[in-house]
Design a protein around this motif. Structure first.
Motif, PDB file in Angstrom:
ATOM      1  N   HIS A 402      89.250  19.851 -22.195  1.00 48.62           N
ATOM      2  CA  HIS A 402      90.699  20.055 -22.065  1.00 48.62           C
ATOM      3  C   HIS A 402      91.003  21.413 -21.424  1.00 48.62           C
ATOM      4  O   HIS A 402      91.709  21.500 -20.420  1.00 48.62           O
ATOM      5  N   HIS A 406      92.713  22.704 -17.672  1.00 49.16           N
ATOM      6  CA  HIS A 406      93.700  23.759 -17.363  1.00 49.16           C
ATOM      7  C   HIS A 406      93.079  24.759 -16.389  1.00 49.16           C
ATOM      8  O   HIS A 406      93.731  25.231 -15.460  1.00 49.16           O
ATOM      9  N   GLU A 429     100.153  19.721 -18.698  1.00 52.83           N
ATOM     10  CA  GLU A 429      98.995  19.137 -19.389  1.00 52.83           C
ATOM     11  C   GLU A 429      98.274  18.087 -18.549  1.00 52.83           C
ATOM     12  O   GLU A 429      97.363  17.419 -19.041  1.00 52.83           O
ATOM     13  N   SER A 432      94.476  18.897 -17.945  1.00 48.92           N
ATOM     14  CA  SER A 432      93.756  19.065 -19.205  1.00 48.92           C
ATOM     15  C   SER A 432      93.538  17.719 -19.885  1.00 48.92           C
ATOM     16  O   SER A 432      92.419  17.400 -20.310  1.00 48.92           O
TER      17      SER A 432
HETATM   18 ZN   LIG Z   1      96.651  21.982 -23.088  1.00 46.68          ZN
END
Ligand SMILES: [Zn+2]
Length: 616
Positions: A402, A406, A429, A432
């Protein structure tokens, strides 16, 4: 299993090097940071001297030049801020780091204040003139790359003007801003202090625990434990409930007045504007999720069977379905994550390789280190950093995937420069969750037993329920609260409880019994009072990311270039335009369904794993 059994020596060496963030001598970080901020202050003073009161007179090239200088200034402040924040996060108990962190904040504020005039004056420029300026292209005689075009900041400048129709006159804005400390902010703080002071007594005669600790008991595999924790939380919420209800009511009225004065057409309009999300796309999201409330119900029915219950009660929803929790060593995790990213795209694989081999990650758990995990974008001229608290669990592998998502998004988007490196909240998001989904698929393949698959799937499904379905139910609660406050006036405490229970029952249907005790559980959610309308953004971001993943499943290899273009665009375009890069129409309810279909497939797989494990 004790911690000693999971000794994972390799991870101890995984620490970041923050020196690249500093200008000057890194052996004395405090002095280097001070020097950077002093330089920024001097340049900010000169900038204000040159431009204050004159932003409206700038021509295209003049505006570009000012924006370059402003960007350079923000880079310096950003480097100092990133350094002090990251330095502090790995040892929050070190007073030297704490003092530096505080000092940077104190010194950065006057710099920001000094520069504030620029955006205000820019917002005041007439629309026609602004459009003319924004159309400025790079002039042909400048080949340096630092030409006079506004590409590097056009979207930023455009979005900075979006509040223009809702701004009041300067003296009115000033009064509202000054009075907000003793009005809205004070109410919000009162609510937070009341919640922070809540104490839950779980057993007679025992020391009371915090709300957080009490709520964590809802994961217990023992139903009596869960029921007791829930009853004790309800009891703890009772004192002060009237006060928290009054605060909520007051802030509902405060927002009603604000929206009227500023000419917002509905209670959610200002939030959508802040999120750069169109009303249509938010409505499409809410409709699509409400139409699929059957998905969480189906999971809770299955879960009741797994737990040997006829029907779940509200406090059973978080109960563990298995006690499976295998150990994964850092080396194994690193290889799995690297391999997953490289298989998807060599470009992303190379970036992930840099994170994993260069000092960009701080991984081990250490005393005094900040909890959780995050990726710091920092500034385009350096590189992103990732912080973890590695405990050698399967959950940690997904967290690594995750945060590296990013990380690659920040690294690719960073090429857009300081104004456009970060996406709007609703797209933050995307990479991620995408990266996590790819690695989740690998973990599922590698899971050796049906029981192991079931525990992985349960975690993922419950994550989706919490991020998507629960947030939309909360959005519906807010919707009814704000609407009813506007139509019929102050809401009685019973009515708030009723609306809360109703929003939960609508979500859970006959799959979960919502007990009367649960009616006061709205009263510790600070989002409702402090950031009205915020909660849907979680669902928006998560489903958007899953829908992007669904596009990959449809298109296969051919999808990869568009995905890289999306990440490389950073925040240089609107969410709608960014979605269009990967063939997604945010205002189309059918698009949201694609993300939801992934959740449905996980449910099918969980059911099958439960059968194979002999649990049904
Ligand atoms: Zn996140």
């Amino acid at each position: 299993m004790s911690i000693a059994d999971v000794a994972d020596h390799e991870v101890e060496e995984v620490a970041w090097d923050l020196d690249p963030l500093l200008e000057g001598d890194p052996s004395d970080p405090a002095a280097a940071v001070d020097a950077m901020l002093a330089e920024a202050q001097t340049r900010a003073d000169a900038f204000a001297e040159r431009y204050a009161g004159r932003v409206g007179e700038l021509d295209g090239p003049g505006l570009a030049e000012a924006m370059r200088e402003l960007g350079d200034l923000q880079e310096i402040v950003g480097r100092a801020g990133s350094f002090s924040g990251l330095y502090f996060s790995t040892d929050t108990t070190d007073p030297v780091r704490g003092a530096l962190f505080q000092r940077v904040q104190e010194k950065a504020t006057p710099i920001e204040t000094k520069l504030l005039f620029f955006e205000l004056e820019w917002a005041a420029v007439e629309d026609a003139r602004a459009d003319e300026l924004l159309a400025t292209e790079r002039s042909g005689d400048e080949a340096s790359g630092r030409g006079s075009g506004l590409d590097f900041c056009r979207h930023h400048l455009r979005t900075a003007r979006r509040y223009r129709p809702h701004l009041l006159s300067e003296p009115e804005e000033k009064i509202l801003a000054e009075k907000s400390l003793t009005s809205r902010n004070a109410w919000g703080r009162l609510f937070e202090e009341q919640v922070a002071a809540l104490e839950v007594t779980l057993e007679e005669g025992a020391e009371p625990v915090s709300l957080e600790v009490a709520l964590s008991r809802l994961h217990s595999s023992d139903r009596a434990d869960r029921a007791n924790a829930a009853a004790c939380v309800t009891a703890a919420l009772e004192p002060g409930l009237r006060t928290r209800g009054f605060v909520f009511n007051t802030l509902l009225a405060d927002k009603m007045v604000d929206d009227r004065l500023r000419g917002y057409p509905h209670w959610l309009a200002s939030r959508n504007l802040a999120n750069e999300a169109s009303d249509e796309s938010v409505e499409a999201l809410v409709t699509a999720v409400r139409n699929r409330y059957e998905l969480p119900r189906r999971w809770y029915r299955l879960k009741a069977q797994l737990l040997g219950l006829d029907r779940l009660k509200d406090y059973d929803r978080m109960a563990a379905v298995t006690d499976e929790n295998p150990v994964v060593h850092w080396r194994e995790a690193r290889e799995l994550v690297q391999d997953s990213y490289s298989n998807f795209s060599p470009v992303l694989g190379d970036l992930v390789h840099r994170f994993l081999t260069e000092p960009w990650i701080d991984a081990p758990v250490r005393p005094g280190k900040r909890a959780g995990a995050f990726c710091a974008y920092t500034v385009p001229s350096v590189h992103p950093y990732v912080m973890l608290n590695w405990t050698s669990r399967r959950r940690d592998v997904l967290t690594l995937a995750h945060e590296l998502g990013h990380g690659v998004h920040a690294a690719l988007g960073g090429r857009q420069g300081i104004y456009h490196m970060a996406t709007p909240l609703t797209l933050a998001e995307t990479a991620s969750v995408f990266g996590e989904t790819i690695v989740f698929g690998r973990l599922l393949e590698h899971a050796e037993t049906p029981e192991s698959r079931l525990s992985l799937l349960a975690e993922s499904i419950e994550g989706s329920i919490a991020t998507v379905f629960r947030q939309i139910a909360m959005n519906q609660f807010e919707h009814r609260m704000h609407t009813e406050r506007r139509e019929t006036g102050e809401l009685a405490l019973d009515r708030i409880g009723e609306l809360w229970a109703h929003s939960q029952e609508e979500l859970l249907g006959d799959a979960v019994e919502v007990t009367d005790d649960y009616r006061s559980w709205w009263s510790y959610v600070h989002h409702f009072v402090s950031v009205p309308g915020y909660v849907y953004a979680y669902a928006y971001g998560q489903l958007l990311a899953l829908a992007v993943y669904a596009r990959y499943e449809e298109e296969g290899e051919g999808f990869v270039p568009a995905y890289l273009e999306l990440l490389g665009a950073g925040g240089s375009r609107s969410p709608e335009e960014l979605g269009a890069i990967v063939g997604i129409d945010l205002a189309d309810p059918g698009f949201w369904d694609r993300g939801l279909a992934l959740v449905e497939r996980q449910l099918d797989a969980a059911e099958q794993a439960a059968h194979e494990a002999g649990r049904l």
